[in-house]
Design a protein around this motif. Structure first.
Motif, PDB file in Angstrom:
ATOM      1  N   ASN A   1      38.767  38.480  52.652  1.00 41.77           N
ATOM      2  CA  ASN A   1      38.636  38.394  51.199  1.00 41.77           C
ATOM      3  C   ASN A   1      37.997  39.696  50.715  1.00 41.77           C
ATOM      4  O   ASN A   1      36.830  39.960  50.973  1.00 41.77           O
ATOM      5  N   GLU A   2      38.791  40.536  50.031  1.00 40.12           N
ATOM      6  CA  GLU A   2      38.323  41.834  49.555  1.00 40.12           C
ATOM      7  C   GLU A   2      38.314  41.882  48.025  1.00 40.12           C
ATOM      8  O   GLU A   2      38.459  42.939  47.424  1.00 40.12           O
ATOM      9  N   SER A   3      38.125  40.733  47.395  1.00 39.12           N
ATOM     10  CA  SER A   3      38.211  40.637  45.938  1.00 39.12           C
ATOM     11  C   SER A   3      37.078  41.389  45.261  1.00 39.12           C
ATOM     12  O   SER A   3      35.926  41.370  45.709  1.00 39.12           O
ATOM     13  N   SER A   4      37.401  42.043  44.147  1.00 44.09           N
ATOM     14  CA  SER A   4      36.420  42.802  43.381  1.00 44.09           C
ATOM     15  C   SER A   4      35.389  41.863  42.753  1.00 44.09           C
ATOM     16  O   SER A   4      35.737  40.824  42.194  1.00 44.09           O
ATOM     17  N   GLY A   5      34.106  42.236  42.869  1.00 43.53           N
ATOM     18  CA  GLY A   5      33.036  41.427  42.308  1.00 43.53           C
ATOM     19  C   GLY A   5      32.529  40.347  43.239  1.00 43.53           C
ATOM     20  O   GLY A   5      31.591  39.617  42.895  1.00 43.53           O
ATOM     21  N   TYR A   6      33.138  40.231  44.435  1.00 44.85           N
ATOM     22  CA  TYR A   6      32.732  39.220  45.408  1.00 44.85           C
ATOM     23  C   TYR A   6      32.360  39.889  46.733  1.00 44.85           C
ATOM     24  O   TYR A   6      32.872  40.964  47.063  1.00 44.85           O
ATOM     25  N   ARG A   7      31.489  39.234  47.473  1.00 49.71           N
ATOM     26  CA  ARG A   7      31.125  39.763  48.775  1.00 49.71           C
ATOM     27  C   ARG A   7      32.317  39.678  49.715  1.00 49.71           C
ATOM     28  O   ARG A   7      33.039  38.678  49.715  1.00 49.71           O
ATOM     29  N   ARG A   8      32.512  40.713  50.512  1.00 51.14           N
ATOM     30  CA  ARG A   8      33.602  40.699  51.487  1.00 51.14           C
ATOM     31  C   ARG A   8      33.286  39.706  52.594  1.00 51.14           C
ATOM     32  O   ARG A   8      32.161  39.605  53.059  1.00 51.14           O
ATOM     33  N   ASP A   9      34.312  38.970  52.997  1.00 49.64           N
ATOM     34  CA  ASP A   9      34.156  37.994  54.067  1.00 49.64           C
ATOM     35  C   ASP A   9      35.469  37.918  54.845  1.00 49.64           C
ATOM     36  O   ASP A   9      36.540  38.192  54.293  1.00 49.64           O
TER      37      ASP A   9
ATOM     38  N   ASN B   1      50.617  43.260  59.350  1.00 45.02           N
ATOM     39  CA  ASN B   1      49.574  43.518  58.363  1.00 45.02           C
ATOM     40  C   ASN B   1      50.163  43.351  56.968  1.00 45.02           C
ATOM     41  O   ASN B   1      51.209  43.925  56.656  1.00 45.02           O
ATOM     42  N   VAL B   2      49.488  42.561  56.142  1.00 43.85           N
ATOM     43  CA  VAL B   2      49.883  42.414  54.743  1.00 43.85           C
ATOM     44  C   VAL B   2      48.623  42.363  53.889  1.00 43.85           C
ATOM     45  O   VAL B   2      47.631  41.721  54.239  1.00 43.85           O
ATOM     46  N   SER B   3      48.630  43.087  52.768  1.00 39.02           N
ATOM     47  CA  SER B   3      47.501  43.118  51.844  1.00 39.02           C
ATOM     48  C   SER B   3      48.043  43.213  50.427  1.00 39.02           C
ATOM     49  O   SER B   3      48.983  43.965  50.161  1.00 39.02           O
ATOM     50  N   ASP B   4      47.449  42.425  49.515  1.00 36.09           N
ATOM     51  CA  ASP B   4      47.906  42.467  48.127  1.00 36.09           C
ATOM     52  C   ASP B   4      46.794  41.957  47.220  1.00 36.09           C
ATOM     53  O   ASP B   4      45.779  41.416  47.694  1.00 36.09           O
ATOM     54  N   ASP B   5      46.981  42.148  45.903  1.00 38.33           N
ATOM     55  CA  ASP B   5      45.970  41.696  44.946  1.00 38.33           C
ATOM     56  C   ASP B   5      46.652  40.992  43.781  1.00 38.33           C
ATOM     57  O   ASP B   5      47.866  41.043  43.619  1.00 38.33           O
ATOM     58  N   TYR B   6      45.822  40.355  42.971  1.00 40.20           N
ATOM     59  CA  TYR B   6      46.300  39.683  41.764  1.00 40.20           C
ATOM     60  C   TYR B   6      45.378  40.061  40.619  1.00 40.20           C
ATOM     61  O   TYR B   6      44.152  39.832  40.685  1.00 40.20           O
ATOM     62  N   GLY B   7      45.937  40.661  39.596  1.00 43.01           N
ATOM     63  CA  GLY B   7      45.165  41.020  38.415  1.00 43.01           C
ATOM     64  C   GLY B   7      44.070  42.034  38.669  1.00 43.01           C
ATOM     65  O   GLY B   7      43.088  42.088  37.927  1.00 43.01           O
TER      66      GLY B   7
ATOM     67  N   LYS C   1      41.817  39.979  45.842  1.00 41.94           N
ATOM     68  CA  LYS C   1      42.527  40.738  46.865  1.00 41.94           C
ATOM     69  C   LYS C   1      42.304  40.109  48.230  1.00 41.94           C
ATOM     70  O   LYS C   1      41.172  39.783  48.590  1.00 41.94           O
ATOM     71  N   LEU C   2      43.393  39.923  48.973  1.00 41.68           N
ATOM     72  CA  LEU C   2      43.335  39.369  50.320  1.00 41.68           C
ATOM     73  C   LEU C   2      44.119  40.257  51.279  1.00 41.68           C
ATOM     74  O   LEU C   2      45.098  40.884  50.889  1.00 41.68           O
ATOM     75  N   ARG C   3      43.667  40.272  52.537  1.00 42.94           N
ATOM     76  CA  ARG C   3      44.389  40.956  53.608  1.00 42.94           C
ATOM     77  C   ARG C   3      44.563  39.979  54.770  1.00 42.94           C
ATOM     78  O   ARG C   3      43.621  39.255  55.125  1.00 42.94           O
ATOM     79  N   GLN C   4      45.758  39.959  55.351  1.00 40.69           N
ATOM     80  CA  GLN C   4      46.026  39.112  56.504  1.00 40.69           C
ATOM     81  C   GLN C   4      46.591  39.977  57.626  1.00 40.69           C
ATOM     82  O   GLN C   4      47.542  40.733  57.429  1.00 40.69           O
ATOM     83  N   GLN C   5      45.982  39.875  58.817  1.00 41.06           N
ATOM     84  CA  GLN C   5      46.469  40.574  59.999  1.00 41.06           C
ATOM     85  C   GLN C   5      46.781  39.547  61.082  1.00 41.06           C
ATOM     86  O   GLN C   5      45.952  38.682  61.368  1.00 41.06           O
TER      87      GLN C   5
END
Length: 200
Positions: free
Chosen positions: A127-135, A82-88, A92-96
């Motif tokens: 894709n867990e980026s702020s302001g965008y729909r999760r997918d 499991n890895v999750s990180d964000d930029y600015g 934000k992305l998560r990979q399992q």
């Protein structure tokens, strides 16, 4: 039953089938740093400009758990990562990953072995980026790994390794109230890691 569960069951059954030839079972923990190579669609490039999706999972902390069986010649094992990180604070992305692997050993002495092998499995990209729909999307993984394994006492070992994986997972990028503005694809990922194993 989703693809991750199906792969876990199939790989586990394979490991138990090989049990008659295995010297010992082992379980372990890994910690390392992963970098994901993200491809953007042409539409996303036009709509978002110079976004930094390639910098989201970049040298990001990654933890994993594994279990398998080991002989003097090699080992079979299943790993969940499991890895999750964000930029600015925006992207934000998560990979399992759920990976089945086989390594062959090259002894360097009584307690030290080089290893190299191949892996295949599934990855879930979210894709867990702020302001965008999760997918999210589930795709395949195939790749190679290599490293060094050192026995520590009768029931433990430590290792250092490097893994490279190719994938076809991808997600849509859609702003809230606007709709889809493009897509991203996980082209590949690489990881350097340290691990500790308990043998029984």
């Amino acid at each position: 039953m989703n693809k991750l569960h199906t792969l876990a069951i199939a790989t586990s059954l394979s490991l138990f089938t090989l049990g008659a030839h295995a010297a010992e079972n082992f379980v372990g923990l890994t910690w390392g740093e992963s970098t994901a190579n993200i491809d953007r669609s042409s539409t996303l490039k036009q709509n978002m400009g110079s976004d930094r999706f390639d910098d989201v999972i970049k040298n990001s902390g990654t933890w994993g758990i594994r279990a398998g069986q080991m002989t003097d010649e090699g080992r079979y094992y299943v790993t969940y990562e499991n890895v999750s990180d964000d930029y600015g604070n925006t992207l934000k992305l998560r990979q399992q990953n759920l990976i089945g692997s086989y390594d062959m050993f090259l002894p360097l002495g009584d307690t030290t072995r080089l290893f190299g092998g191949a892996s295949a499995g599934l990855t879930k990209l979210e894709n867990e980026s702020s302001g965008y729909r999760r997918d999210s999307d589930i795709g395949y993984l195939v790749g190679l790994q290599a490293g060094i394994l050192q026995n520590v006492g009768a029931n433990a070992s430590i290792e250092a390794g490097y893994r490279y994986l190719r994938s076809n997972a991808g997600t849509e990028v859609a702003e809230h109230g606007v709709g889809k503005i493009g897509s991203i694809d996980l082209h590949s990922s690489k990881q350097a890691y340290l691990g500790v194993n308990y043998h029984f």
